[in-house]
Design a protein around this motif. Structure first.
Motif, mmCIF file in Angstrom:
data_model
loop_
_atom_site.group_PDB
_atom_site.id
_atom_site.type_symbol
_atom_site.label_atom_id
_atom_site.label_comp_id
_atom_site.label_asym_id
_atom_site.label_seq_id
_atom_site.Cartn_x
_atom_site.Cartn_y
_atom_site.Cartn_z
ATOM 1 N N HIS A 60 2.617 77.862 61.436
ATOM 2 C CA HIS A 60 2.733 79.047 60.593
ATOM 3 C C HIS A 60 3.009 78.553 59.165
ATOM 4 O O HIS A 60 3.398 77.407 58.969
ATOM 5 C CB HIS A 60 3.913 79.924 61.020
ATOM 6 N N VAL A 61 2.864 79.420 58.196
ATOM 7 C CA VAL A 61 3.192 79.085 56.815
ATOM 8 C C VAL A 61 4.693 79.302 56.630
ATOM 9 O O VAL A 61 5.181 80.425 56.742
ATOM 10 C CB VAL A 61 2.384 79.946 55.822
ATOM 11 N N THR A 62 5.415 78.235 56.351
ATOM 12 C CA THR A 62 6.859 78.304 56.144
ATOM 13 C C THR A 62 7.152 78.811 54.735
ATOM 14 O O THR A 62 6.549 78.353 53.775
ATOM 15 C CB THR A 62 7.498 76.923 56.331
ATOM 16 N N VAL A 63 8.089 79.758 54.646
ATOM 17 C CA VAL A 63 8.493 80.251 53.327
ATOM 18 C C VAL A 63 9.932 79.872 52.990
ATOM 19 O O VAL A 63 10.307 79.860 51.826
ATOM 20 C CB VAL A 63 8.277 81.776 53.180
ATOM 21 N N TYR A 64 10.742 79.567 54.020
ATOM 22 C CA TYR A 64 12.137 79.180 53.786
ATOM 23 C C TYR A 64 12.620 78.404 54.994
ATOM 24 O O TYR A 64 12.243 78.695 56.138
ATOM 25 C CB TYR A 64 13.021 80.418 53.607
ATOM 26 N N GLU A 65 13.461 77.401 54.740
ATOM 27 C CA GLU A 65 14.123 76.713 55.848
ATOM 28 C C GLU A 65 15.403 76.071 55.363
ATOM 29 O O GLU A 65 15.527 75.692 54.203
ATOM 30 C CB GLU A 65 13.197 75.689 56.510
ATOM 31 N N ASP A 66 16.347 76.036 56.272
ATOM 32 C CA ASP A 66 17.569 75.280 56.058
ATOM 33 C C ASP A 66 17.922 74.642 57.393
ATOM 34 O O ASP A 66 17.096 74.656 58.316
ATOM 35 C CB ASP A 66 18.689 76.159 55.464
ATOM 36 N N ASP A 67 19.091 74.075 57.510
ATOM 37 C CA ASP A 67 19.450 73.365 58.744
ATOM 38 C C ASP A 67 19.494 74.270 59.970
ATOM 39 O O ASP A 67 19.277 73.807 61.087
ATOM 40 C CB ASP A 67 20.805 72.678 58.591
ATOM 41 N N VAL A 86 -4.380 94.575 62.793
ATOM 42 C CA VAL A 86 -3.696 93.487 62.100
ATOM 43 C C VAL A 86 -4.566 93.026 60.946
ATOM 44 O O VAL A 86 -5.789 93.194 60.957
ATOM 45 C CB VAL A 86 -3.374 92.296 63.033
ATOM 46 N N LEU A 87 -3.922 92.466 59.959
ATOM 47 C CA LEU A 87 -4.637 91.896 58.824
ATOM 48 C C LEU A 87 -5.134 90.500 59.215
ATOM 49 O O LEU A 87 -4.564 89.860 60.099
ATOM 50 C CB LEU A 87 -3.711 91.804 57.623
ATOM 51 N N SER A 88 -6.157 90.053 58.570
ATOM 52 C CA SER A 88 -6.709 88.725 58.855
ATOM 53 C C SER A 88 -6.805 87.900 57.583
ATOM 54 O O SER A 88 -7.905 87.611 57.098
ATOM 55 C CB SER A 88 -8.095 88.865 59.504
ATOM 56 N N PRO A 89 -5.650 87.526 57.022
ATOM 57 C CA PRO A 89 -5.726 86.705 55.808
ATOM 58 C C PRO A 89 -6.358 85.356 56.123
ATOM 59 O O PRO A 89 -6.152 84.798 57.207
ATOM 60 C CB PRO A 89 -4.271 86.551 55.378
ATOM 61 N N THR A 90 -7.134 84.846 55.176
ATOM 62 C CA THR A 90 -7.687 83.507 55.341
ATOM 63 C C THR A 90 -6.549 82.492 55.222
ATOM 64 O O THR A 90 -5.447 82.829 54.760
ATOM 65 C CB THR A 90 -8.736 83.214 54.247
ATOM 66 N N ASP A 91 -6.815 81.272 55.608
ATOM 67 C CA ASP A 91 -5.805 80.219 55.457
ATOM 68 C C ASP A 91 -5.385 80.089 53.996
ATOM 69 O O ASP A 91 -4.203 79.896 53.699
ATOM 70 C CB ASP A 91 -6.340 78.884 55.969
ATOM 71 N N GLU A 92 -6.355 80.217 53.091
ATOM 72 C CA GLU A 92 -6.059 80.109 51.659
ATOM 73 C C GLU A 92 -5.183 81.273 51.196
ATOM 74 O O GLU A 92 -4.253 81.091 50.410
ATOM 75 C CB GLU A 92 -7.354 80.062 50.847
ATOM 76 N N GLU A 93 -5.489 82.488 51.662
ATOM 77 C CA GLU A 93 -4.679 83.653 51.291
ATOM 78 C C GLU A 93 -3.264 83.531 51.834
ATOM 79 O O GLU A 93 -2.294 83.852 51.135
ATOM 80 C CB GLU A 93 -5.335 84.942 51.798
ATOM 81 N N ALA A 94 -3.134 83.061 53.080
ATOM 82 C CA ALA A 94 -1.795 82.876 53.665
ATOM 83 C C ALA A 94 -1.028 81.805 52.894
ATOM 84 O O ALA A 94 0.157 81.977 52.602
ATOM 85 C CB ALA A 94 -1.908 82.513 55.144
ATOM 86 N N ALA A 95 -1.692 80.717 52.549
ATOM 87 C CA ALA A 95 -1.025 79.663 51.784
ATOM 88 C C ALA A 95 -0.567 80.183 50.426
ATOM 89 O O ALA A 95 0.542 79.877 49.970
ATOM 90 C CB ALA A 95 -1.959 78.461 51.616
ATOM 91 N N ALA A 96 -1.415 80.993 49.779
ATOM 92 C CA ALA A 96 -1.051 81.553 48.469
ATOM 93 C C ALA A 96 0.129 82.514 48.602
ATOM 94 O O ALA A 96 1.037 82.505 47.757
ATOM 95 C CB ALA A 96 -2.258 82.252 47.846
ATOM 96 N N MET A 97 0.140 83.342 49.639
ATOM 97 C CA MET A 97 1.265 84.248 49.861
ATOM 98 C C MET A 97 2.530 83.440 50.106
ATOM 99 O O MET A 97 3.600 83.746 49.573
ATOM 100 C CB MET A 97 0.987 85.183 51.044
ATOM 101 N N GLY A 98 2.430 82.404 50.922
ATOM 102 C CA GLY A 98 3.586 81.546 51.177
ATOM 103 C C GLY A 98 4.119 80.925 49.894
ATOM 104 O O GLY A 98 5.330 80.878 49.675
ATOM 105 N N GLU A 99 3.219 80.482 49.028
ATOM 106 C CA GLU A 99 3.632 79.882 47.761
ATOM 107 C C GLU A 99 4.337 80.910 46.880
ATOM 108 O O GLU A 99 5.367 80.605 46.264
ATOM 109 C CB GLU A 99 2.417 79.298 47.032
ATOM 110 N N ARG A 100 3.811 82.135 46.804
ATOM 111 C CA ARG A 100 4.453 83.173 45.992
ATOM 112 C C ARG A 100 5.848 83.507 46.537
ATOM 113 O O ARG A 100 6.791 83.701 45.764
ATOM 114 C CB ARG A 100 3.567 84.427 45.942
#
Length: 148
Positions: free
Chosen positions: A20-27, A127-141
């Motif tokens: 999955h596209v990670t947006v946040y992580e800690d321990d 369900v929505l079907s974002p492309t890998d690029e769209e998901a990566a861009a959302m994750g970055e934002r």
């Protein structure tokens, strides 16, 4: 997700099929884009450890740390998606998705009332079907919003 290994544990362990596209992580926690979003920018927040009950399996301190992460990520979703309302739900059961996780779903502004609340979250309604690029861009934002 009703059969097989825990999807959150598989993701945390780095299984390629559970990416999955990670947006946040800690321990202790991880937040990632829902693979089958029903609204743009839908994020799941979970403890890294396999915990199944939000009330019984967490002491007050662990619960408050988890909820702090939920709030932090929800604020980032609000910054990026600019929803009319932000839904926070802990779903799952012993029959499927037993790993504790919170859904953060921003209701798009202007969604007709009949398509709001649970209707907007049910995969049966599409369900929505974002492309890998769209998901990566959302994750970055979202990651950028979490940094700011």
């Amino acid at each position: 997700m009703r059969n097989g290994p825990c999807f959150v544990c598989e993701f945390v362990a780095g299984a390629p099929d559970a990416a999955h596209v990670t947006v946040y992580e800690d321990d202790e926690h991880i937040a990632f884009l829902d693979r089958y979003p029903t609204v743009p920018g839908k994020v799941l927040v979970a403890p890294r450890a396999h915990i199944e009950h939000a009330v019984r399996d967490l002491d007050e301190s662990a619960y408050l740390r988890l909820m702090s992460v939920v709030r932090k990520v929800a604020l980032a979703v609000e910054t990026v998606v600019k929803p009319e309302r932000t839904y926070l739900l802990s779903l799952g059961s012993q029959q499927g998705n037993s790993h504790l996780h919170w859904h953060i779903a921003g209701l798009p502004a202007g969604t007709p009332y009949q398509q709001q609340q649970f209707h907007s979250l049910m995969a049966e309604n599409g369900v929505l079907s974002p492309t890998d690029e769209e998901a990566a861009a959302m994750g970055e934002r979202l990651r950028a919003a979490l940094q700011g």
